[in-house]
Design an enzyme around this catalytic site. Structure first.
Site, PDB file in Angstrom:
ATOM      1  N   ASP A 326       0.933  -1.157   0.129  1.00  9.43           N
ATOM      2  CA  ASP A 326       0.013   0.067   0.068  1.00  9.43           C
ATOM      3  C   ASP A 326       0.841   1.238   0.145  1.00  9.43           C
ATOM      4  O   ASP A 326       1.951   1.165   0.451  1.00  9.43           O
ATOM      5  CB  ASP A 326      -0.995  -0.077   1.120  1.00  9.43           C
ATOM      6  CG  ASP A 326      -2.139   1.129   1.072  1.00  9.43           C
ATOM      7  OD1 ASP A 326      -2.323   1.579   0.143  1.00  9.43           O
ATOM      8  OD2 ASP A 326      -2.416   1.550   2.398  1.00  9.43           O
ATOM      9  N   ASP A 628      -4.603  -2.912   5.427  1.00  7.87           N
ATOM     10  CA  ASP A 628      -4.910  -2.489   6.885  1.00  7.87           C
ATOM     11  C   ASP A 628      -6.441  -2.678   7.328  1.00  7.87           C
ATOM     12  O   ASP A 628      -6.905  -2.548   8.248  1.00  7.87           O
ATOM     13  CB  ASP A 628      -4.365  -1.132   7.253  1.00  7.87           C
ATOM     14  CG  ASP A 628      -4.995  -0.055   6.269  1.00  7.87           C
ATOM     15  OD1 ASP A 628      -5.848  -0.588   5.351  1.00  7.87           O
ATOM     16  OD2 ASP A 628      -4.645   1.070   6.177  1.00  7.87           O
TER      17      ASP A 628
END
Length: 881
Positions: A326, A628
């Protein structure tokens, strides 16, 4: 107690808590002491003495103990006692190694436990879940694991997945209303949240009514069968290796015994020698050393800010060929800061950087200032970040994007956040597919409006009007193009851009999300920057050198993603960025063909992440994937190494992952890969050392039998060699630092065997030379006569030990022994010195001379021993292998 039947106020009063203050720290400490930690009782661990006796269950140890009884029966009491002592010492070493490994893994498990956000002394604080007590007020949000049984006291679109308790896979919507029904099963208790369940959507607040073994999960804990711990692929391969070695040892032992008896050696002596050799062939300490090395490696990873949740991940890390990362917080600093606002068809710059002080430029009149205030106030309302004021010291907690928005509003005017002119009455939480969040608010005159913030390109399609010079106007195509140009401009500067819209509503009741988020009025854009981490650029270069491909996957605009990727050297200017829209039209086969050539994916959904991982795996890659959020869990689960964020990651993501980053840093992933590679290489090092030493012991005995010579080593000497020269140096090799070029080699193939890359040849060749030089030393020292045999055996004994202790330094490198600093591993130096210190009394202390059948050696003898012992290393040491 049927808590679901009571009203919120009744529950709070009965539990002695306060909705706006929570518990005091003193009361919480008293309740923790009275009721114990909020955790389920672990599966009963074996008692220490059971762990000690487990060391005697090894097949070869049992055979050795049987031989001890035979020796005692035949009157060889000294041999019997010495063998028992050596077996006990070996067992104690194994016992302490297992205890250390167990403590390391227990510490690891404790670190991986979730936290809870609770109200104490009127302030929201984060505490370990095991410190939560009855009466605590706990905040729940999307992705959290419920840490105790709770009565819901407020909820906003709160839905909890309770399949672990109910078997129902769909999340259950939660409310705070009391339920009058007398008997309800768990699935129907819609105002309760239960320990172990997961928040699927929305957020809410609950009050803890039960902890630990008193929770629903705790009450049925005795019915939960805990799955046995799974062996890692490496441990399975080593277990197979052990079986092969047992077969080889039995064959070689039989050959040695038969050869000795044929040469006229006593049957008892040869029987004992054969058993000793069998024990020598099998490195019985190997499983314990592997476990200790893995657990110590895990501890080193913790120091590098990475928690490994599964030991098998350590091995897989060394084979990682692609890291899908990410952008926000992992490749960047996760210090989102608003630097530009766009409203009234004009840009306004924000200074001051990350913090609560700064100024706004270009606001030339009151209308523009009012529109800036309105943009910041409305966007702050459409956030769930918390502003905590501790005696004037303001801190912000929550999503970094929302923290940045509130921080910008505080810079402009603190009253924009604190003045409650508008009240939030309803919320539609952020959704990864919608890419937006909406709230319904009302003013003091009970007029309602919706506020929506989200991805600019998507929100612009839902917009029909805009505010210009304080007036609402229709959104013309020209104005729409100007807004799109501004979005492009911000994206080209690597800004993360958020659009903010609003819409008056007739009433908030019975409104569907489609009504709230359609026909919107455009208010403005918020441009924020998250600077790339300085260490990330170096880590990406390390990945390239190590043959590991870095792919950036983000939900941001393609141009923003491209700008950040270029600054980190992930892509060059001409390389392609693929968006979620591109992925939608790609078949699985097309994606497999494209994925190896793409380094940046932008505007992706969690479903896209899953497809990317599966396409990479289909092309033979070992994939590490970061995530996440709740929606990232499937991709984390499917990837070979799921990596979750320790700071911003949800509990759902952490549960699905193999690795947790305590600092959410890409460089930490690379560090973990390096550590994983090093652990595997260290295991190969001590396998090389142990097996080469064992081959040497077997061959020296076999050569003597074939030459019709006396036994060069007695059983008690062989056992002492195994104890002194095997265990400690092998363990020290497992703690070796990485070689300088460890991250300059391509990833190790997943199916690579333990003996790959020439390790088997090194073991056999070095073992052969150790056996040959020990045999030659024995022959040269041997002369007819009893005294001569004892002297020759002592020479052979010392030559074998010293050859192995010199060989251990050779095992540190796949190149020349001189390629590494011999003092670079202090543990190895200590282990070798300890081995020599334990060895010298055997030949110079008279009582031990009797036991080990040795004689004192002179300086000249030692000179010859060291020369012979160093020969294998000198012969091989200058070659680059």
């Amino acid at each position: 107690m049927k808590w679901y039947k009571l009203s919120v106020n009744e529950v709070i009063n009965q539990l002695g808590s306060h909705a706006n203050f929570g518990l005091t720290e003193d009361i919480a400490a008293q309740r923790l002491k009275k009721n114990g930690s909020n955790q389920l009782t672990d599966q009963q661990k074996p008692l220490w003495f059971m762990l000690f006796f487990k060391q005697f269950q090894d097949f070869m140890v049992i055979v050795l103990l049987i031989a001890t009884f035979i020796a005692a029966y035949l009157g060889e009491f000294i041999d019997a006692i010495v063998i028992v002592i050596i077996v006990l010492i070996n067992s104690l070493l194994g016992f302490f190694q297992e205890q250390k490994a167990e403590r390391s893994l227990s510490k690891l498990k404790a670190m991986a436990t979730p936290n809870a956000f609770v109200l104490r002394n009127g302030h929201w604080v984060t505490i370990p879940s095991q410190h939560v007590v009855i009466g605590d007020i706990v905040k729940l949000k999307n992705g959290d694991r419920v840490v105790a049984d709770m009565r819901i006291i407020s909820s906003t679109q709160l839905a909890i997945e309770e399949s672990a308790l109910t078997g129902e896979t769909l999340p259950i919507q939660k409310t705070s209303q009391a339920i009058e029904t007398q008997q309800l099963n768990i699935a129907d208790q819609t105002n309760m949240a239960f320990m172990g369940s997961m928040v699927a959507t929305g957020h809410g607040i609950g009050i803890v009514v039960a902890t630990g073994m008193q929770t629903m999960v705790g009450q049925i804990a005795d019915l939960i069968v805990q799955a046995p711990s799974q062996k890692t692929p490496l441990e399975k391969r080593l277990q197979h290796l052990g079986k092969v070695l047992i077969f080889i040892s039995l064959v070689l032992t039989a050959l040695v015994v038969l050869a000795g008896v044929w040469q006229g050696q006593p049957l008892y002596q040869m029987f004992l020698a054969g058993i000793s050799l069998a024990v020598a062939v099998i490195p019985e300490g190997l499983p314990a050393i592997v476990t200790v090395v893995l657990s110590l490696g895990v501890q080193r990873m913790i120091k590098r800010k990475a928690i490994v949740r599964k030991l098998s991940a350590v091995e897989t890390l060394g084979s990682t060929s692609v890291i899908c990362s990410d952008k926000t917080g992992t490749l960047t600093e996760n210090k989102m800061t608003v630097v530009e606002l766009f409203t009234n068809n004009k840009s306004f710059q924000v200074s001051g950087g990350y913090g609560l002080t700064g100024s706004f430029t270009n606001a030339t009149n009151q209308v523009e200032s009012d529109m800036l205030n309105q943009l910041l106030m409305y966007s702050s309302l459409c956030c769930n970040a918390e502003m905590l004021d501790n005696n004037g010291n303001i801190t912000l907690q929550g999503d970094p994007t929302e923290v940045a928005i509130i921080m910008a509003a505080l810079k402009k005017d603190q009253q924009l956040v604190e003045a409650k002119t508008l009240t939030k009455v309803k919320e539609f939480p952020f959704d990864a597919n919608r890419k937006r969040m909406s709230v319904v608010v009302k003013d003091r005159n009970n007029h309602y409006m919706s506020i929506v913030k989200g991805a600019p390109d998507l929100l612009l399609d839902c917009t029909s009007k805009l505010t210009l010079n304080g007036q609402v106007q229709s959104l013309s195509q020209q104005m729409k193009r100007q807004i799109q140009q501004q979005i492009e401009s911000m994206a080209n500067q690597a800004y993360r851009t958020i659009a903010v819209c609003m819409k008056p509503l007739p009433s908030p009741h019975a409104l569907k999300i489609e009504q709230v988020e359609s026909q919107l009025i455009f208010m403005g854009l918020i441009g924020m920057v998250d600077p790339p981490r300085r260490e990330a650029k170096l880590a990406i270069k390390q990945c390239k050198d190590a043959g590991i491909k870095t792919i950036m996957i983000t939900g941001d605009h393609a141009k923003t993603a491209s700008a950040v990727a270029k600054s980190l050297d992930i892509i060059s200017s001409e390389q392609q960025v693929i968006t979620g829209q591109d992925l939608e039209v790609m078949s699985e086969e097309m994606l497999k063909q494209q994925v190896d050539h793409v380094h940046v994916f932008a505007r992706v959904t969690p479903k896209d992440k899953l497809r990317i991982v599966q396409a990479l795996q289909a092309n033979g890659h070992v994939v590490a994937m970061t995530g996440d959020g709740v929606n990232d869990a499937p991709a984390l689960k499917v990837s070979d190494i799921g990596v979750s964020m320790g700071k911003t990651g949800t509990d759902v993501a952490k549960e699905a992952s193999d690795l947790i980053l305590l600092d959410d840093n890409f460089a930490t992933i690379v560090g973990a890969v390096e550590e994983g590679r090093n652990i595997y290489e260290n295991i190969r090092k001590f396998i090389r050392y142990l097996l080469a030493s064992n081959v040497g012991e077997i061959l020296v005995m076999l050569f003597a039998m074939l030459a019709a010579l006396p036994l060069p080593l007695l059983p008690v000497q062989i056992l002492w060699v195994n104890l002194v020269t095997d265990g400690l140096p092998a363990l020290a090799l497992g703690l070796d630092r990485p070689e300088r070029d460890l991250m300059q080699h391509p990833p190790r193939p997943v199916k690579e065997g333990v003996f790959a890359r020439g390790l088997g040849i090194k073991i056999v060749s070095r073992g052969l030379f150790i056996g040959v030089i020990t045999f030659l030393a024995f022959v040269m020292a041997f002369q007819n006569g009893a005294q001569s045999v004892a002297y020759a055996r002592t020479i052979a004994f010392m030559t074998l030990v010293m050859a192995q202790l010199i060989h251990v330094f050779d095992c540190r490198s796949h190149r020349s022994v001189f390629d590494r600093n011999p003092f670079g591993n202090k543990y190895l130096i200590i282990a070798v010195i300890s081995s020599i210190a334990l060895l010298l009394p055997v030949i110079y202390f008279e009582p031990l001379q009797i036991i080990f059948h040795t004689v004192a050696l002179t300086g000249t003898d030692w000179l010859g021993i060291l020369l012979f012992s160093a020969l294998p290393t000198l012969l091989f040491g200058f070659t680059r292998r």
